[in-house]
Design a protein around this motif. Structure first.
Motif, PDB file in Angstrom:
ATOM      1  N   ARG A 177       0.838  -1.211   0.000  1.00 18.16           N
ATOM      2  CA  ARG A 177       0.000   0.000   0.000  1.00 18.16           C
ATOM      3  C   ARG A 177       0.866   1.252   0.000  1.00 18.16           C
ATOM      4  O   ARG A 177       0.585   2.231  -0.700  1.00 18.16           O
ATOM      5  N   ILE A 178       1.938   1.244   0.807  1.00 16.33           N
ATOM      6  CA  ILE A 178       2.835   2.400   0.865  1.00 16.33           C
ATOM      7  C   ILE A 178       3.506   2.605  -0.496  1.00 16.33           C
ATOM      8  O   ILE A 178       3.556   3.726  -1.021  1.00 16.33           O
TER       9      ILE A 178
ATOM     10  N   ARG B  24       2.536   1.666  -3.438  1.00 18.43           N
ATOM     11  CA  ARG B  24       1.573   2.068  -4.463  1.00 18.43           C
ATOM     12  C   ARG B  24       1.351   3.589  -4.427  1.00 18.43           C
ATOM     13  O   ARG B  24       1.320   4.264  -5.473  1.00 18.43           O
ATOM     14  N   ILE B  25       1.218   4.146  -3.229  1.00 14.36           N
ATOM     15  CA  ILE B  25       0.992   5.592  -3.103  1.00 14.36           C
ATOM     16  C   ILE B  25       2.244   6.371  -3.483  1.00 14.36           C
ATOM     17  O   ILE B  25       2.166   7.432  -4.112  1.00 14.36           O
TER      18      ILE B  25
ATOM     19  N   ALA C  46      -1.393   5.349   3.997  1.00 18.19           N
ATOM     20  CA  ALA C  46      -1.407   3.951   3.565  1.00 18.19           C
ATOM     21  C   ALA C  46      -1.770   2.977   4.671  1.00 18.19           C
ATOM     22  O   ALA C  46      -2.315   1.898   4.407  1.00 18.19           O
TER      23      ALA C  46
END
Length: 337
Positions: free
Chosen positions: A174-175, A177-178, A201
């Motif tokens: 998630r981290i 991806r951002i 995230a």
């Protein structure tokens, strides 16, 4: 620009972790006439100062990859004259340094791993998630990739790997991806931006425990930027190889990945390499280290009260029993070449 506290004397800016315990563990080896100790992570020189003051005949070789640390420690240790020699080097160069400056095995090696007080306390270095600063994180600011370079150029899958492997971050995908989405708009350049990404995230319920949620991400990036685990893996056998018989090594680590490498290296030397079932253990396969600590020692309440940065420390120590067997020594030299 450095912060206002930079005008303070170096000794008042730095409280060495587990100082008395380190001195006590190393002391039996340092009473030998002409003893030499290698402080593999000199920092601001707190441990070196205590050891030089305690042992009148001791010489200390201090290694650090940070030129600012070298300068501050050299000023602090100037009263000891030629008994202190600073060296701008990464600690996996310990064998070459000892060979060049000493020419024989040494009586002690001390390594205080991780990020130093100097680096944490200067916001512009980018090591701290508590203050907005450039995304740097280099222990030697004169060379290498910065944290910004990593975040802005590495593929998403590689960022995930780094966060998982070096930060043990379960929200790594998630981290990452951002990060990739945000850098497509504008390159990341500030630690504050990264802190905001991590907060966005990580689910709110997961942010309520374990301290600042950005801690693991910052740790992972710092390790990647400075190649810390690879350097440590090369350093440990090299440091052991520099020890004279009776010499002692003390290593302090601050996260599980480092401590695991230290534990493995010392245990390897303290374990027989003879095949199981031999009726007589050959001399060349007997342990060449004996462990001086039972497991990893931690800071007690008094240490924690005096120095909060000792909260995560894990200390391990060993003594050299005999020369390294030739087959293991050659293996060590090949690995660190």
């Amino acid at each position: 620009m450095a912060d206002d506290d930079d005008d303070r004397p170096t000794a008042s800016r730095h409280t060495p972790v587990l100082l008395e315990r380190c001195v006590d563990l190393l002391a039996p080896a340092l009473t030998e006439p002409g003893a030499v100790l290698v402080d593999a992570t000199l920092g601001m020189g707190g441990h070196a100062e205590a050891l030089l003051a305690r042992f009148d005949d001791l010489r200390v070789i201090g290694l650090d990859r940070d030129l600012e640390a070298i300068a501050l420690a050299s000023e602090r240790l100037h009263p000891f004259g030629a008994r202190f020699t600073p060296v701008h080097a990464v600690y996996d160069e310990i064998l070459d340094v000892v060979q060049e400056l000493v020419g024989r095995p040494v009586q002690g090696v001390l390594a205080d791993l991780g990020v130093s007080s100097l680096q944490l306390d200067e916001p512009e270095r980018g090591f701290s998630y508590a203050q907005d600063a450039p995304l740097d994180m280099r222990m030697d600011p004169s060379q290498g990739l910065t944290a910004a370079d990593v975040l802005n150029t590495y593929p998403e899958a590689e960022i995930v790997r780094i966060l998982r492997q070096f930060g043990e971050e379960r929200f790594a995908p998630r981290i990452a991806r951002i990060i990739v989405a945000q850098r497509a708009t504008a390159p990341l350049s500030r630690t504050g931006e990264l802190v905001q990404i991590v907060r966005a995230a990580i689910p709110a319920v997961a942010r309520t425990t374990g301290g600042n949620p950005a801690k693991r991400t910052f740790q992972a990036l710092r390790i990647e930027v400075n190649g810390e685990l690879g350097v440590l893996e090369r350093t440990l056998p090299a440091a052991i190889e520099t020890l004279a018989v009776g010499g002692r090594i003390v290593v302090m680590s601050y996260q599980s990945l480092e401590d695991r490498l230290v534990k493995r290296a010392l245990a390897r030397g303290a374990t027989s390499s003879a095949p199981v079932g031999l009726p007589v253990e050959p001399e060349t396969h007997r342990p060449f280290l004996t462990l001086l600590t039972r497991g990893a020692e931690q800071a007690d309440e008094a240490e924690l009260a005096a120095n909060p940065r000792s909260a995560s420390v894990r200390l391990r120590a060993a003594q050299r029993l005999r020369p390294t067997p030739d087959h293991l020594r050659q293996h060590t030299l090949r690995r660190i070449a």
